[in-house]
Scaffold this motif. Sequence first.
Motif, short mmCIF file in Angstrom:
data_model
loop_
_atom_site.label_atom_id
_atom_site.label_comp_id
_atom_site.label_asym_id
_atom_site.label_seq_id
_atom_site.Cartn_x
_atom_site.Cartn_y
_atom_site.Cartn_z
N GLU A 77 -57.03 62.74 -52.97
CA GLU A 77 -55.89 62.18 -52.25
C GLU A 77 -54.66 63.07 -52.37
O GLU A 77 -53.92 63.27 -51.39
CB GLU A 77 -55.60 60.77 -52.77
CG GLU A 77 -56.68 59.76 -52.38
CD GLU A 77 -56.50 58.40 -53.07
OE1 GLU A 77 -55.55 58.25 -53.86
OE2 GLU A 77 -57.33 57.50 -52.81
N THR A 79 -54.67 66.27 -52.87
CA THR A 79 -54.94 67.48 -52.10
C THR A 79 -54.69 67.25 -50.62
O THR A 79 -54.05 68.07 -49.95
CB THR A 79 -56.40 67.94 -52.33
OG1 THR A 79 -56.61 68.16 -53.74
CG2 THR A 79 -56.68 69.23 -51.57
N ASN A 80 -55.18 66.15 -50.10
CA ASN A 80 -54.93 65.82 -48.69
C ASN A 80 -53.45 65.67 -48.40
O ASN A 80 -52.96 66.07 -47.33
CB ASN A 80 -55.66 64.54 -48.32
CG ASN A 80 -57.17 64.73 -48.15
OD1 ASN A 80 -57.64 65.85 -47.94
ND2 ASN A 80 -57.92 63.65 -48.26
N ALA A 81 -52.72 65.10 -49.35
CA ALA A 81 -51.28 64.88 -49.15
C ALA A 81 -50.50 66.18 -49.06
O ALA A 81 -49.38 66.21 -48.52
CB ALA A 81 -50.73 64.02 -50.29
N LEU A 82 -51.07 67.27 -49.57
CA LEU A 82 -50.41 68.58 -49.47
C LEU A 82 -50.44 69.14 -48.05
O LEU A 82 -49.71 70.07 -47.74
CB LEU A 82 -51.09 69.57 -50.42
CG LEU A 82 -50.97 69.26 -51.92
CD1 LEU A 82 -51.90 70.16 -52.72
CD2 LEU A 82 -49.53 69.42 -52.39
N ARG A 83 -51.30 68.60 -47.21
CA ARG A 83 -51.45 69.00 -45.82
C ARG A 83 -51.64 70.52 -45.67
O ARG A 83 -50.90 71.18 -44.93
CB ARG A 83 -50.26 68.52 -44.99
CG ARG A 83 -50.07 67.00 -45.00
CD ARG A 83 -48.89 66.55 -44.18
NE ARG A 83 -49.08 66.87 -42.77
CZ ARG A 83 -49.79 66.14 -41.92
NH1 ARG A 83 -50.38 65.03 -42.34
NH2 ARG A 83 -49.90 66.51 -40.64
N PRO A 84 -52.64 71.07 -46.36
CA PRO A 84 -52.87 72.51 -46.25
C PRO A 84 -53.50 72.86 -44.91
O PRO A 84 -54.05 71.99 -44.21
CB PRO A 84 -53.85 72.77 -47.40
CG PRO A 84 -54.62 71.49 -47.50
CD PRO A 84 -53.62 70.40 -47.22
N ASP A 85 -53.45 74.12 -44.57
CA ASP A 85 -54.13 74.58 -43.35
C ASP A 85 -55.64 74.53 -43.52
O ASP A 85 -56.37 74.27 -42.56
CB ASP A 85 -53.69 76.01 -43.01
CG ASP A 85 -52.24 76.06 -42.56
OD1 ASP A 85 -51.87 75.27 -41.67
OD2 ASP A 85 -51.47 76.87 -43.11
N GLN A 114 -59.53 66.61 -46.08
CA GLN A 114 -59.17 66.90 -44.69
C GLN A 114 -58.12 68.00 -44.64
O GLN A 114 -57.16 68.01 -45.42
CB GLN A 114 -58.61 65.65 -44.00
CG GLN A 114 -59.60 64.51 -43.87
CD GLN A 114 -59.00 63.29 -43.18
OE1 GLN A 114 -57.78 63.22 -42.99
NE2 GLN A 114 -59.83 62.34 -42.81
N ALA A 115 -58.32 68.93 -43.72
CA ALA A 115 -57.33 69.98 -43.46
C ALA A 115 -57.43 70.38 -42.00
O ALA A 115 -58.51 70.30 -41.41
CB ALA A 115 -57.57 71.19 -44.37
N ARG A 116 -56.33 70.82 -41.42
CA ARG A 116 -56.28 71.04 -39.96
C ARG A 116 -57.28 72.11 -39.49
O ARG A 116 -57.78 72.04 -38.39
CB ARG A 116 -54.85 71.39 -39.52
CG ARG A 116 -54.24 72.59 -40.18
CD ARG A 116 -52.82 72.86 -39.65
NE ARG A 116 -51.92 71.75 -39.92
CZ ARG A 116 -51.18 71.65 -41.04
NH1 ARG A 116 -51.26 72.59 -41.97
NH2 ARG A 116 -50.37 70.64 -41.21
#
Length: 281
Positions: A77, A79-85, A114-116
């Motif tokens: 959670e 890690t996802n909150a960091l919103r990495p590429d 999840q990451a973009r």
Amino acid sequence: MSGISRRAVLRLAAYGLATALAGSYTVFIERNIVLVNRYQISIANLPPSFHGFTIAHLTDLHLGRFVSAAFIQKVVERTNALRPDAIFCTGDYVHKRNTTAEIDQVWPILMQLQARHGVFSVLGNHDHSADTERSLYWLERSGQNLRHQRKVIERGQERLVLGGGGDLWEDQLKIDQAFANSEENECRILLAHNPDSVDTSFKTPLSLVVSGHTHGGQIVLPFFGPPVLPVQNKHYSSGLIITEKTKLFISRGIGWAIYPVRFNCYPEIAVLKLLNPALPV
């Protein structure tokens, strides 16, 4: 004489208390404090459109004894909150040998990452020693599988080429195979669990290797460094290292191996910011 004895007893008691407190700290406190550490990595042939590209790197989760599913859930959670590429995962997701139970528990959590631009994963030696077939099943099912293959991230007309190595101890690396058909001057990043992979024989030019496995040594003594590292090249502890072949990043990871302790070596979620040195930061 009795006074001296009392002082000696008190001194021994103080030493015992200090030892107990130090032991408790390494087992119950530092080992459970996960830091988010940010690193800037300059890559000469990084395509300009990837300048500032961020990667969250997770490794060595070691779900099992002393590392609960709830603990891993919180790491995912955060890690996802960091919103990495992108997110890179470099193996040892479970701890115990010869069992599928931990594998089946950890992968549904990892699949929440999840990451973009995607999540890319390879396996470590513990994943194989737990159960190779089951680990490979989940790696493929997750859609994160990078083992022995190449994947490309595109921004406009420019590309970042990713490749995954098999584990050095329990698998075949196949680095050249992973990057087959990539173009000569492309920016290539290898995910490989064990940093000793850099010192093996391969021909493909690499811009960066991202690894784990060492846990940073878990115990890092001031002015001395980590007394124990599970690698041949004892320079490969943690952080960014310049090797003869490529730049190498090693994360301290999340979990533990051999002993459930950490001292002066906090677990980490590593965030790598890629930079082209010709462009302003």
